[in-house]
Scaffold this motif. Sequence first.
Motif, short mmCIF file in Angstrom:
data_model
loop_
_atom_site.label_atom_id
_atom_site.label_comp_id
_atom_site.label_asym_id
_atom_site.label_seq_id
_atom_site.Cartn_x
_atom_site.Cartn_y
_atom_site.Cartn_z
N LEU A 192 0.81 -1.22 0.00
CA LEU A 192 0.00 0.00 0.00
C LEU A 192 0.85 1.28 0.00
O LEU A 192 0.58 2.18 -0.80
CB LEU A 192 -1.00 -0.02 1.16
CG LEU A 192 -2.16 -1.01 0.98
CD1 LEU A 192 -3.07 -1.03 2.20
CD2 LEU A 192 -2.99 -0.66 -0.25
N PRO A 193 1.90 1.37 0.85
CA PRO A 193 2.71 2.60 0.78
C PRO A 193 3.36 2.81 -0.58
O PRO A 193 3.45 3.94 -1.05
CB PRO A 193 3.78 2.38 1.86
CG PRO A 193 3.24 1.35 2.77
CD PRO A 193 2.35 0.48 1.94
N LEU A 194 3.81 1.73 -1.21
CA LEU A 194 4.47 1.88 -2.50
C LEU A 194 3.47 2.08 -3.64
O LEU A 194 3.86 2.37 -4.76
CB LEU A 194 5.38 0.68 -2.79
CG LEU A 194 6.61 0.57 -1.90
CD1 LEU A 194 7.43 -0.67 -2.25
CD2 LEU A 194 7.49 1.81 -2.04
N SER A 195 2.20 1.87 -3.36
CA SER A 195 1.17 2.08 -4.39
C SER A 195 0.26 3.24 -3.99
O SER A 195 -0.92 3.28 -4.39
CB SER A 195 0.31 0.82 -4.55
OG SER A 195 1.10 -0.30 -4.68
N ALA A 196 0.76 4.17 -3.20
CA ALA A 196 -0.09 5.23 -2.65
C ALA A 196 -0.82 6.00 -3.74
O ALA A 196 -2.00 6.33 -3.61
CB ALA A 196 0.75 6.18 -1.80
N ARG A 197 -0.12 6.27 -4.85
CA ARG A 197 -0.77 7.03 -5.93
C ARG A 197 -1.87 6.21 -6.59
O ARG A 197 -2.89 6.76 -7.01
CB ARG A 197 0.26 7.44 -6.97
CG ARG A 197 1.16 8.56 -6.47
CD ARG A 197 2.13 8.97 -7.52
NE ARG A 197 3.25 9.66 -6.92
CZ ARG A 197 4.29 10.14 -7.58
NH1 ARG A 197 4.35 9.97 -8.88
NH2 ARG A 197 5.25 10.76 -6.96
N SER A 198 -1.64 4.91 -6.70
CA SER A 198 -2.68 4.04 -7.28
C SER A 198 -3.89 3.98 -6.36
O SER A 198 -5.03 3.93 -6.84
CB SER A 198 -2.13 2.63 -7.50
OG SER A 198 -1.06 2.67 -8.40
N VAL A 199 -3.64 3.98 -5.06
CA VAL A 199 -4.75 3.96 -4.09
C VAL A 199 -5.56 5.25 -4.23
O VAL A 199 -6.80 5.22 -4.28
CB VAL A 199 -4.23 3.79 -2.64
CG1 VAL A 199 -5.37 3.91 -1.64
CG2 VAL A 199 -3.52 2.45 -2.48
N LEU A 200 -4.85 6.38 -4.33
CA LEU A 200 -5.53 7.66 -4.49
C LEU A 200 -6.34 7.68 -5.79
O LEU A 200 -7.49 8.14 -5.82
CB LEU A 200 -4.52 8.81 -4.47
CG LEU A 200 -5.11 10.21 -4.64
CD1 LEU A 200 -5.96 10.58 -3.43
CD2 LEU A 200 -4.04 11.26 -4.85
N THR A 201 -5.73 7.16 -6.86
CA THR A 201 -6.44 7.11 -8.15
C THR A 201 -7.71 6.28 -8.00
O THR A 201 -8.78 6.67 -8.48
CB THR A 201 -5.53 6.48 -9.22
OG1 THR A 201 -4.34 7.25 -9.32
CG2 THR A 201 -6.21 6.44 -10.58
N ALA A 202 -7.59 5.13 -7.34
CA ALA A 202 -8.76 4.26 -7.16
C ALA A 202 -9.85 4.97 -6.36
O ALA A 202 -11.02 4.92 -6.72
CB ALA A 202 -8.34 2.96 -6.45
#
Lengths: 228, 244
Positions: free
Chosen positions: A141-151
């Motif tokens: 999750l920390p390394l995909s923070a931008r993907s989480v925000l996009t989602a």
Amino acid sequence: MMGHMDLEALALTLRLALVTTALLLFLAVPLAAWIVFTRSRLRPLIEALTTLPLLLPPTVLGFYLLVLLGPRMAFGRAWIALTGHPLAFSFAGLVVGSVIYSLPFAVQPLVAGFAGIDTALLDQARLLGASRLRLLGRVLLPLSARSVLTAVVLCFMHTVGEFGVVLMIGGNIPGATRTLSILIYDQVQDFAYGQANRTALLLVVISLAALVLLYSQRRSKLGEARRA
Amino acid sequence: MLEVPILEVEVQFVRAELRLEAQFELRSDWTVLFGPSGAGKTTLLRILSGLLPPDRGRISLGGRVLTDTATHVNVPPGQRRIGFVTQQPALFPHLTGRANISFGLGTFGRAESEQRIDEMLELFDATSFANRRPAALSGGEQQRIALARALAPQPELLLLDEPFAALDIATKSAIVEKLHASGVPVLYVSHALADAWEINADAVVLEAGRIASTGAARDVLAPYRDRLLEQLGGGVASDARLRA
């Protein structure tokens, strides 16, 4: 000035979008992690099913949900027996429809984010004894923070702008299932173009603000090069 | 020379371009796994670490069975007590050096964990840059943190897959000295003789997926050294370490 109808529809729309987004994150994070890391032969089927709402007309999805949630099907009957009222044409029914309809908008960015993480980092996490939960919370999750925000932004906005599924399974009940997009439809049907314009502008402003928030988190290539 | 083997390995792993059949024991605190590129060295280390299951075989560390395909034993990587450091330090980019080292200390108490991190930072002279993130560290500093992270959970064996290939000789020598001081047995992989040459070590030579020879490094690697010196011009070695 916003009328009472506008405010009521706005509040309902935001509540629906918030609940849907929260539920979707809860579902999509483990689902996306499973899609990226599983060796199961079922992966293509599950991935296709999660993407299907992206391709289907909302009316098809709405129709099947209406049937599934209705008293003719076991699920619909069980819900009525449990709560005393049908799931269709209620806020809870809208949430079920929205979650399914927006599922690809949560899963796809997360799959892209998780798949983009260097496998050497995942190897190190395994070597250092990370449990699945720790791997998810401390690495994925920390390394995909931008993907989480996009989602989050896509799910929220997709739900705010939802029309076909809402109309099919929610109907048009003020305060219960009439969202902003349904309200605009009503206003246009009534030739109330001035009101429709106000409601539409509200949706434009909300959508634009959400996208500006999303894109402000992305650094431009030039900006990154200057920082390096 | 130790009586009880540190590590006993007998594995088979077959994929399209590689047929790995390796059987050997580690008895020295520093063993060099030497062989040309494509011989299967990295695959073998991944199997030993538990990241890759072998098709068949048995691996035991200090008498503890880690893998046994006959009895379906396969201890997960995080429970093997094996550290693994590669040429790419693979530090978690969003964590500071200190947080990277603490990552593997989940079973330690808070005070014990802090003490262990400080010990590791001191061992690798990394205290001054421990609170920086990897992007702000040099290659040598990153590798020191990676080694500290691998050694922090007190492994029984450290696997090193060409971890110093991108570092200068002085940095490499300083780090190797620290590793010797740690007292943890090391299996050190390299395809470069100058990098692998350790006079007081054992060596295992892997060629085309099979163990070609094992024994004291000075004996096992001598033919490769002579061949290299010959290629360099009849004994005019460019690297003084090879003449040791």
